[in-house]
Design a protein around this motif. Structure first.
Motif, PDB file in Angstrom:
ATOM      1  N   PRO A  37     -12.951   1.116   9.099  1.00 28.13           N
ATOM      2  CA  PRO A  37     -12.968  -0.165   8.378  1.00 28.13           C
ATOM      3  C   PRO A  37     -14.023  -0.159   7.268  1.00 28.13           C
ATOM      4  CG  PRO A  37     -12.812  -0.533  10.738  1.00 28.13           C
ATOM      5  CD  PRO A  37     -13.039   0.938  10.563  1.00 28.13           C
ATOM      6  N   GLY A  38     -13.685  -0.812   6.155  1.00 26.13           N
ATOM      7  CA  GLY A  38     -14.585  -0.838   5.011  1.00 26.13           C
ATOM      8  C   GLY A  38     -14.259   0.219   3.976  1.00 26.13           C
ATOM      9  N   SER A  39     -13.235   1.032   4.253  1.00 30.49           N
ATOM     10  CA  SER A  39     -12.850   2.112   3.346  1.00 30.49           C
ATOM     11  C   SER A  39     -12.064   1.584   2.157  1.00 30.49           C
ATOM     12  CB  SER A  39     -12.015   3.151   4.095  1.00 30.49           C
ATOM     13  OG  SER A  39     -12.776   3.803   5.098  1.00 30.49           O
ATOM     14  N   SER A  47       3.238   6.481 -12.896  1.00 31.56           N
ATOM     15  CA  SER A  47       4.338   5.589 -12.535  1.00 31.56           C
ATOM     16  C   SER A  47       3.801   4.329 -11.864  1.00 31.56           C
ATOM     17  CB  SER A  47       5.315   6.315 -11.602  1.00 31.56           C
ATOM     18  OG  SER A  47       6.295   5.431 -11.117  1.00 31.56           O
ATOM     19  N   GLY A  48       3.749   3.232 -12.599  1.00 27.81           N
ATOM     20  CA  GLY A  48       3.167   2.007 -12.089  1.00 27.81           C
ATOM     21  C   GLY A  48       3.942   1.370 -10.954  1.00 27.81           C
ATOM     22  N   ASP A  49       5.270   1.322 -11.068  1.00 27.72           N
ATOM     23  CA  ASP A  49       6.080   0.656 -10.045  1.00 27.72           C
ATOM     24  C   ASP A  49       5.949   1.346  -8.694  1.00 27.72           C
ATOM     25  OD1 ASP A  49       6.896  -1.167 -11.910  1.00 27.72           O
ATOM     26  OD2 ASP A  49       8.851  -0.231 -12.284  1.00 27.72           O
ATOM     27  N   GLU A  50       6.044   2.661  -8.685  1.00 33.49           N
ATOM     28  CA  GLU A  50       5.945   3.404  -7.426  1.00 33.49           C
ATOM     29  C   GLU A  50       4.535   3.314  -6.844  1.00 33.49           C
ATOM     30  OE1 GLU A  50       8.998   7.088  -7.576  1.00 33.49           O
ATOM     31  OE2 GLU A  50       7.595   7.030  -9.263  1.00 33.49           O
ATOM     32  N   LEU A  51       3.553   3.290  -7.720  1.00 30.42           N
ATOM     33  CA  LEU A  51       2.162   3.185  -7.259  1.00 30.42           C
ATOM     34  C   LEU A  51       1.919   1.834  -6.600  1.00 30.42           C
ATOM     35  CD1 LEU A  51      -0.120   5.249  -7.464  1.00 30.42           C
ATOM     36  CD2 LEU A  51      -0.914   4.074  -9.513  1.00 30.42           C
ATOM     37  N   ARG A  52       2.426   0.782  -7.217  1.00 30.92           N
ATOM     38  CA  ARG A  52       2.235  -0.565  -6.655  1.00 30.92           C
ATOM     39  C   ARG A  52       3.022  -0.728  -5.349  1.00 30.92           C
ATOM     40  NH1 ARG A  52       1.416  -1.662 -12.229  1.00 30.92           N
ATOM     41  NH2 ARG A  52       3.639  -1.566 -12.708  1.00 30.92           N
ATOM     42  N   ALA A  53       4.153  -0.052  -5.238  1.00 30.90           N
ATOM     43  CA  ALA A  53       4.908  -0.095  -3.975  1.00 30.90           C
ATOM     44  C   ALA A  53       4.101   0.554  -2.854  1.00 30.90           C
ATOM     45  CB  ALA A  53       6.252   0.618  -4.144  1.00 30.90           C
ATOM     46  N   LEU A  54       3.424   1.660  -3.161  1.00 27.82           N
ATOM     47  CA  LEU A  54       2.569   2.309  -2.163  1.00 27.82           C
ATOM     48  C   LEU A  54       1.379   1.412  -1.824  1.00 27.82           C
ATOM     49  CD1 LEU A  54       1.688   4.716  -0.440  1.00 27.82           C
ATOM     50  CD2 LEU A  54       0.655   5.713  -2.490  1.00 27.82           C
ATOM     51  N   GLN A  55       0.823   0.768  -2.827  1.00 27.14           N
ATOM     52  CA  GLN A  55      -0.286  -0.159  -2.597  1.00 27.14           C
ATOM     53  C   GLN A  55       0.133  -1.259  -1.612  1.00 27.14           C
ATOM     54  OE1 GLN A  55      -1.296  -2.741  -5.906  1.00 27.14           O
ATOM     55  NE2 GLN A  55      -3.479  -2.627  -5.409  1.00 27.14           N
ATOM     56  N   ALA A  56       1.320  -1.809  -1.816  1.00 26.32           N
ATOM     57  CA  ALA A  56       1.820  -2.857  -0.928  1.00 26.32           C
ATOM     58  C   ALA A  56       2.047  -2.322   0.481  1.00 26.32           C
ATOM     59  CB  ALA A  56       3.112  -3.438  -1.493  1.00 26.32           C
ATOM     60  N   GLU A  57       2.600  -1.113   0.571  1.00 22.83           N
ATOM     61  CA  GLU A  57       2.849  -0.494   1.873  1.00 22.83           C
ATOM     62  C   GLU A  57       1.543  -0.289   2.645  1.00 22.83           C
ATOM     63  OE1 GLU A  57       3.996   3.923   3.543  1.00 22.83           O
ATOM     64  OE2 GLU A  57       5.020   3.242   1.729  1.00 22.83           O
ATOM     65  N   LEU A  58       0.533   0.230   1.974  1.00 21.29           N
ATOM     66  CA  LEU A  58      -0.748   0.460   2.639  1.00 21.29           C
ATOM     67  C   LEU A  58      -1.421  -0.856   3.004  1.00 21.29           C
ATOM     68  CD1 LEU A  58      -2.120   3.406   0.471  1.00 21.29           C
ATOM     69  CD2 LEU A  58      -1.182   3.526   2.781  1.00 21.29           C
ATOM     70  N   GLY A  59      -1.194  -1.866   2.190  1.00 22.56           N
ATOM     71  CA  GLY A  59      -1.765  -3.174   2.489  1.00 22.56           C
ATOM     72  C   GLY A  59      -1.203  -3.779   3.757  1.00 22.56           C
ATOM     73  N   GLN A  60       0.051  -3.443   4.075  1.00 19.63           N
ATOM     74  CA  GLN A  60       0.702  -3.948   5.282  1.00 19.63           C
ATOM     75  C   GLN A  60       0.484  -3.049   6.490  1.00 19.63           C
ATOM     76  OE1 GLN A  60       2.274  -6.969   5.629  1.00 19.63           O
ATOM     77  NE2 GLN A  60       1.381  -7.271   3.588  1.00 19.63           N
ATOM     78  N   SER A  61      -0.145  -1.891   6.277  1.00 19.80           N
ATOM     79  CA  SER A  61      -0.386  -0.960   7.379  1.00 19.80           C
ATOM     80  C   SER A  61      -1.507  -1.475   8.277  1.00 19.80           C
ATOM     81  CB  SER A  61      -0.771   0.418   6.830  1.00 19.80           C
ATOM     82  OG  SER A  61      -2.065   0.366   6.223  1.00 19.80           O
ATOM     83  N   GLU A  62      -1.716  -0.792   9.382  1.00 22.01           N
ATOM     84  CA  GLU A  62      -2.788  -1.176  10.308  1.00 22.01           C
ATOM     85  C   GLU A  62      -4.141  -1.141   9.602  1.00 22.01           C
ATOM     86  OE1 GLU A  62      -4.675   0.463  14.516  1.00 22.01           O
ATOM     87  OE2 GLU A  62      -2.558   0.827  14.068  1.00 22.01           O
ATOM     88  N   ALA A  63      -4.339  -0.098   8.778  1.00 22.50           N
ATOM     89  CA  ALA A  63      -5.600   0.003   8.036  1.00 22.50           C
ATOM     90  C   ALA A  63      -5.741  -1.135   7.034  1.00 22.50           C
ATOM     91  CB  ALA A  63      -5.670   1.349   7.320  1.00 22.50           C
ATOM     92  N   GLY A  64      -4.620  -1.475   6.385  1.00 22.84           N
ATOM     93  CA  GLY A  64      -4.645  -2.569   5.413  1.00 22.84           C
ATOM     94  C   GLY A  64      -5.002  -3.879   6.055  1.00 22.84           C
ATOM     95  N   LYS A  65      -4.446  -4.117   7.221  1.00 20.30           N
ATOM     96  CA  LYS A  65      -4.737  -5.362   7.924  1.00 20.30           C
ATOM     97  C   LYS A  65      -6.179  -5.397   8.434  1.00 20.30           C
ATOM     98  CE  LYS A  65       0.102  -5.960   9.245  1.00 20.30           C
ATOM     99  NZ  LYS A  65       1.098  -5.889  10.331  1.00 20.30           N
ATOM    100  N   ALA A  66      -6.784  -4.204   8.552  1.00 23.57           N
ATOM    101  CA  ALA A  66      -8.182  -4.121   8.994  1.00 23.57           C
ATOM    102  C   ALA A  66      -9.154  -4.202   7.817  1.00 23.57           C
ATOM    103  CB  ALA A  66      -8.407  -2.829   9.767  1.00 23.57           C
ATOM    104  N   GLY A  67      -8.607  -4.394   6.603  1.00 20.31           N
ATOM    105  CA  GLY A  67      -9.474  -4.614   5.457  1.00 20.31           C
ATOM    106  C   GLY A  67      -9.557  -3.472   4.461  1.00 20.31           C
ATOM    107  N   LEU A  68      -8.680  -2.467   4.581  1.00 19.52           N
ATOM    108  CA  LEU A  68      -8.683  -1.371   3.629  1.00 19.52           C
ATOM    109  C   LEU A  68      -8.421  -1.895   2.215  1.00 19.52           C
ATOM    110  CD1 LEU A  68      -8.580   1.753   3.036  1.00 19.52           C
ATOM    111  CD2 LEU A  68      -6.105   1.586   3.389  1.00 19.52           C
TER     112      LEU A  68
END
Length: 267
Positions: A37-39, A47-68
């Motif tokens: 946590p804190g990372s 490629s902006g669209d694909e990058l933002r899709a990955l950003q959203a995916e990581l945000g919904q991951s367990e790490a994302g929910k823990a504050g990544l």
């Protein structure tokens, strides 16, 4: 070297170039699972669209929910402005609790494999290829190391996604082989100069990616082209997930010689 295998990569700032697809995207997913946590992530691609899709995916991951924290930089690294924007974003994403800076130099292009070496008479064409595939990696790495200098309690790891082509010539692949060989030596020199930095040249093997599809269809040399086609037909290509798992193993064990070239088949 670590006496025992780590179970995570610490509270890390991880920068990944070429993160929008293929191996870079898979590295982001796997590293996210190993961060405390804190990372923070700084993901870089053109490629902006694909990058933002990955950003959203990581945000919904367990790490994302823990504050990544996940930041995206849409940039062309062959342009110095692109390199500067990555460094600025990294400085903004960094926090005092981060104890590990990880830079993954993954961005690369295949180059024109439809021609042989003797056809490359246009210096601007060659310079353009080397700017993206070699110069940008050196300049970005140098600027990241300057932005986050050696200090007590901060680990720094630099990974170069290498290739068999860094060691072995492939006919009609003069740009790609040259770029990979130059990058490999660049990071070997860094390892000699900076013994406190963990430097790894990781060769991920023949991956089932868009680049492999281009290799099968565009390579001028018939022998090389057939070898790639045969590997695909015989199911010998590796998934990005298979290769990335080996990279994570190397990073957690932390027993490799800094600057070494390590192939997936060596792990």
């Amino acid at each position: 070297m670590a006496a025992t295998e780590r179970t995570d990569l610490g509270c890390a700032l991880c920068i990944i170039t070429g993160a929008s697809r293929g191996f870079g995207r898979t590295v982001a997913r796997d590293v996210a699972r190993l961060m405390e946590p804190g990372s923070a992530f700084v993901l870089v691609a053109r490629s902006g669209d694909e990058l933002r899709a990955l950003q959203a995916e990581l945000g919904q991951s367990e790490a994302g929910k823990a504050g990544l924290v996940v930041e995206c930089v849409v940039a062309d690294l062959s342009d110095m402005e692109g390199v500067e924007s990555v460094v600025t974003t990294c400085e903004e994403a960094f926090s005092n609790q981060i104890d590990h800076v990880i830079l993954v130099n993954n961005a690369a292009s295949l180059g024109d494999v439809t021609r042989y070496a003797k056809s490359f008479t246009n210096m601007a064409e060659v310079d353009s290829y080397l700017s993206l595939n070699v110069s940008s990696s050196l300049c970005l790495t140098a600027k990241i190391l300057q932005a986050f200098p050696q200090r007590s309690g901060l680990r720094r790891t630099v990974i170069n996604v290498s290739s068999l082509c860094a060691l072995k010539p492939f006919c009609s692949w003069v740009l790609y082989c040259t770029g990979k060989a130059a990058r490999e030596m660049m990071f070997r020199v860094l390892a000699e100069e900076e013994p406190d930095i963990r430097v790894l040249n990781y060769s991920p093997g023949p991956l089932d990616t868009d680049m492999q599809m281009l290799a099968r269809s565009k390579t001028a040399d018939p022998t090389i082209r057939k070898s790639f086609s045969d590997m695909f037909a015989q199911g010998q290509l590796l998934t990005c997930e298979e290769s990335c798992a080996k990279l994570m193993k190397l990073l957690l064990e932390d027993k490799y010689t800094s600057g070494a070239h390590i192939d997936i088949y060596d792990v």
